[in-house]
Scaffold this active site. Sequence first.
Site, PDB file in Angstrom:
ATOM      1  N   ASP A  48      -2.327   5.097   1.022  1.00  0.00           N
ATOM      2  CA  ASP A  48      -1.457   4.281  -0.082  1.00  0.00           C
ATOM      3  C   ASP A  48      -0.094   4.587  -0.276  1.00  0.00           C
ATOM      4  O   ASP A  48       0.943   3.946  -0.466  1.00  0.00           O
ATOM      5  CB  ASP A  48      -2.407   4.124  -1.217  1.00  0.00           C
ATOM      6  CG  ASP A  48      -3.688   3.307  -1.156  1.00  0.00           C
ATOM      7  OD1 ASP A  48      -4.000   2.927  -0.132  1.00  0.00           O
ATOM      8  OD2 ASP A  48      -4.860   3.952  -1.904  1.00  0.00           O
ATOM      9  N   GLU A  91       4.701  -6.008  -1.877  1.00  0.00           N
ATOM     10  CA  GLU A  91       4.319  -6.722  -0.346  1.00  0.00           C
ATOM     11  C   GLU A  91       4.256  -8.145  -0.958  1.00  0.00           C
ATOM     12  O   GLU A  91       3.727  -8.443  -1.896  1.00  0.00           O
ATOM     13  CB  GLU A  91       3.119  -6.357   0.038  1.00  0.00           C
ATOM     14  CG  GLU A  91       2.981  -4.940   0.860  1.00  0.00           C
ATOM     15  CD  GLU A  91       1.539  -4.498   0.883  1.00  0.00           C
ATOM     16  OE1 GLU A  91       1.087  -4.580   1.968  1.00  0.00           O
ATOM     17  OE2 GLU A  91       0.879  -4.204  -0.202  1.00  0.00           O
ATOM     18  N   ASP A 116       2.433  -0.108  -3.349  1.00  0.00           N
ATOM     19  CA  ASP A 116       1.479  -0.833  -2.701  1.00  0.00           C
ATOM     20  C   ASP A 116       0.112  -1.129  -3.716  1.00  0.00           C
ATOM     21  O   ASP A 116      -0.354  -0.376  -4.343  1.00  0.00           O
ATOM     22  CB  ASP A 116       0.793   0.188  -1.659  1.00  0.00           C
ATOM     23  CG  ASP A 116      -0.422  -0.210  -0.828  1.00  0.00           C
ATOM     24  OD1 ASP A 116      -0.250  -1.461  -0.363  1.00  0.00           O
ATOM     25  OD2 ASP A 116      -1.471   0.326  -0.719  1.00  0.00           O
TER      26      ASP A 116
END
Length: 409
Positions: free
Chosen positions: A363, A261, A178
């Site tokens: 996170d 991501e 992340d």
Amino acid sequence: MSHRYRLYPSPGQEPGLGRHCADARFVWNLALEQANCWRAGRGSTPGPAERQRQLAEARAGTFLAEGSSSVQQQALRDFDRAMANWWGKTHRRPRWRKQGQDEGFCIRDITVKQVNRRWAEVGVPKVGMVRFRLSRPMPTTFGMARVKLDPSGRWHVSFAAAQDPVVRTPTGSAAGIDRGVATTLAISDGTMLRAPSCPKLASRVVRLDQQLARQRRGSKRRAKTKRARARAHARIADCRRDWVEKTSTRLVFDHDVIVLEDLRVTNMVRRAKPKADPEQPGAFLPNGAAAKAGLNRAIQRSNWSVFARRLEDKATAGGGTVLFVDPRYTSQQCRRCGHTAPENRESQAVFRCVACGYANHADSNAAENILARGLVLAPTPGHGASPRKRAARRSPPRAAARTSETDAA
Ligand SMILES: [Zn+2]
């Protein structure tokens, strides 16, 4: 990917290099102006061949004739590539090149001569052989070279070349990452990595900015302060780049599959939209522009896209895989029960599911979600995970994700 070396022109060579930079910038800006003149119904702008012909015509009898034709032609090709990238939606539209900011040019036919173990020379048209420091071995094959002058006064030459092969042994491990602002990288195994913030240099930049604001425009002292500020900025950038390189290398060595991501960073760092005041025409309401600008700076500081690109380069060169997944709600979804709600985020750092009570660092929870989403995509098999290593990996809440991971590995 390019191999970059510090270039050390002699005092006699520097004006020649500066001249090439100015020519390349001039030609680029002319091409941009031509593209800007296009209007609907006017027919297409001149193609590359036509533009090269126009350049040859413009060179006859003007100051451009004293410069190197190959440098100028290359600037046009550079521009065509930039336009193609814009049409291809991978880059922004080409912009004006500014003096002192966008100083550089390309060399097409490269001659490189190694002088000794530490130094080599590159041939620059009309300037001759210019020395550069061999801080790393030269790539075996390379395309064209780009010479650049950064605002802090350092010259560099970079050669376009493929990523060096990365020799790694498969570990059978997969990780979700992340990317954030408070924590630059949160890894699904619970590790938190933070990019260096260089507080001393950052406060130096602030001090120099204040000094700059007091100094008269065009004065010598102002120019000196500007150079000092550019040097401080360059050192911060070097430090961060170094961190990105080291961190991405380590992650590629540790994991066969890395999931990120799919962030559109350029869209994320847009400016806040102005909010018109309905009661007072021409006036504006607070729109959080300063806060958004601060967040944008933090995003750019974290080097998200550079990190992703380098990770992909190195993983591909070492037989690993980088996957990109849908980023929506990764930070609001509970890893254990899947409940997705903004209330799950107790604070910036704390995640506590309102449905099942699962608590974790926000996170880490997001990184685990990212990993699970990546493993659903089922990466190509054959990353040789040994059963022992798979069993050693942790956390019961990820049982569902682990099954797909086992299939994948
Ligand atoms: Zn839950």
